[in-house]
Design an enzyme around this catalytic site. Structure first.
Site, PDB file in Angstrom:
ATOM      1  CG  LEU A  66      -2.035  -0.850   1.228  1.00  0.00           C
ATOM      2  CD1 LEU A  66      -2.763  -1.351   2.526  1.00  0.00           C
ATOM      3  CD2 LEU A  66      -2.698  -1.957   0.356  1.00  0.00           C
TER       4      LEU A  66
ATOM      5  N   GLY B  79       0.239  -5.016   1.764  1.00  0.00           N
ATOM      6  CA  GLY B  79      -0.448  -5.409   0.643  1.00  0.00           C
ATOM      7  C   GLY B  79      -0.129  -5.514  -1.250  1.00  0.00           C
TER       8      GLY B  79
ATOM      9  CG  ASN C  17       6.664  -5.670   5.522  1.00  0.00           C
ATOM     10  OD1 ASN C  17       5.047  -5.325   4.789  1.00  0.00           O
ATOM     11  ND2 ASN C  17       7.540  -4.614   5.486  1.00  0.00           N
ATOM     12  CD  GLU C  18       0.738  -6.138   6.633  1.00  0.00           C
ATOM     13  OE1 GLU C  18       1.643  -6.735   6.668  1.00  0.00           O
ATOM     14  OE2 GLU C  18      -0.145  -5.027   5.389  1.00  0.00           O
TER      15      GLU C  18
END
Ligand SMILES: CCCCCCC/C=C/C(=O)SCCNC(=O)CCNC(=O)[C@H](O)C(C)(C)COP(=O)(O)OP(=O)(O)OC[C@H]1O[C@@H](n2cnc3c(N)ncnc32)[C@H](O)[C@@H]1OP(=O)(O)O
Length: 302
Positions: A108, A153, A177-178
């Site tokens: 994202l 994302g 990997n947020e």
């Protein structure tokens, strides 16, 4: 807050469908993805589509340099390309790949989630949801030919495909990997990963924000095949033959049977999920964490 942001309305206002492709492909006839001659590429500024209607598929190339980050405009263009191919009976499949060397997608677009207002966050999140729903449930066979690093994302997009081929380059890690950014993968990101690699692997991967290099991605089942870098597209094409040999209605209904319950969870809670995202991303602490992360990305160059 305006939650009822229509992606179709947005689509219409952003671009005319099938604008001529800028850059190298503009206005000329290129060999089609499957090797056929005389088929015109189409697309939009950030998505190049190389159709091979005779073979029943198209290669969709993401080209939003430098890192194919999923901005609102890019998401919209991906959706338009998908819709166009889905509505044309000549196409049964898509190979999704990147036109940016060494990068599949950086996920994202952090600029869409930083320093903007709640209305923008809501509009952006609705587009992210839409992209996932449309790719995850597409009646077309979608194979990703992952030819670069693939984070968060971007990884979700690949996980939404039916089959994943990854180029064998240790730099091309992929994963959700947020947590490394101090943010949380939403439940439908999590569900998509669980459906692919199983609960235990997903739990560890999500908490630690793991990005798996090719051998490990293959081992945990995040991708289905790892091949030398110059064979990613041809391997995706070869795989496609097996999928296209199955009677379409049987394969499509089976796909729906497998995926609909996962998609329905989001469909039932879509507005609540948007509100949750807006609340979360608007927090001062989260905004600060994202700014610090972006700053680190910039500093690594100096
Ligand atoms: C309740 C809801 C909770 C919220 C849920 C939110 C879910 C979020 C999902 C996401 O996808 S968040 C994004 C996660 N992505 C990443 O962590 C990847 C970050 N990028 C990188 O690690 C690297 O850029 C790369 C992909 C490995 C490529 O490295 P490379 O050295 O080739 O390029 P860079 O110099 O790092 O980048 C070039 C340029 O691009 C900018 N950039 C990179 N990634 C992003 C991004 N995701 N969004 C926006 N911009 C990005 C980077 O800052 C550089 O900019 P400039 O310095 O050139 O201005």
């Amino acid at each position: 807050m305006a939650l009822a942001v229509g992606i179709r309305g947005l689509t219409r206002s952003l671009l005319r469908p099938w604008v001529r492709v800028p850059g190298p492909a503009r206005g000329r006839t290129e060999p089609a993805a499957g090797g056929g001659d005389g088929v015109r590429c189409f697309g939009s500024p950030r998505v190049l589509v190389e159709p091979d209607p005779a073979a029943g598929f198209a290669v969709m190339k993401m080209r939003n340099p430098p890192v194919n980050s999923l901005s609102l405009e890019f998401l919209t263009e991906l959706l338009i390309s998908l819709e166009k191919l889905e509505s044309d009976k000549a196409f049964h499949a898509i190979i999704l790949t990147s036109d940016c060397p060494g990068i599949f997608s950086a996920g994202l677009d952090l600029m869409e989630m930083c320093g903007r207002d709640p209305t923008h966050y809501a509009e952006y999140w609705k587009a992210v949801q839409e992209l996932w729903l449309r790719f995850y449930l597409s009646h077309l066979v979608v194979i990703s030919a992952i030819n670069g690093v693939n984070a968060a994302g971007g990884c979700l997009l690949a996980l939404s495909c039916d089959y994943r081929v990854l180029a064998d380059n240790p730099k091309y890690a992929m994963g959700l990997n947020e947590t490394l950014l101090g943010i949380i993968a939403p439940f439908w990101f999590k569900d998509t990963l669980v459906n692919t690699v199983g609960h235990r692997t997903a739990e560890r991967a999500l908490q630690l924000g793991l990005l798996f290099p090719p051998a490990e991605a293959l081992q945990v089942g995040m991708v289905d095949k790892v091949v030398p870098e110059d064979q990613v597209l041809s391997a995706a094409r070869s795989e496609l033959a097996q999928w296209l040999a199955i009677p379409g209605h049987a394969r499509q209904l089976t796909k729906s049977l497998m995926r609909k319950p996962t998609a329905d969870r989001l469909l039932k809670e879509r507005d609540a999920d948007i509100q949750n995202f807006v609340r979360f991303i608007s927090r001062d602490a989260i905004q600060k964490a994202l700014r610090v992360y972006l700053e680190k990305l910039k500093q690594k160059k100096t």
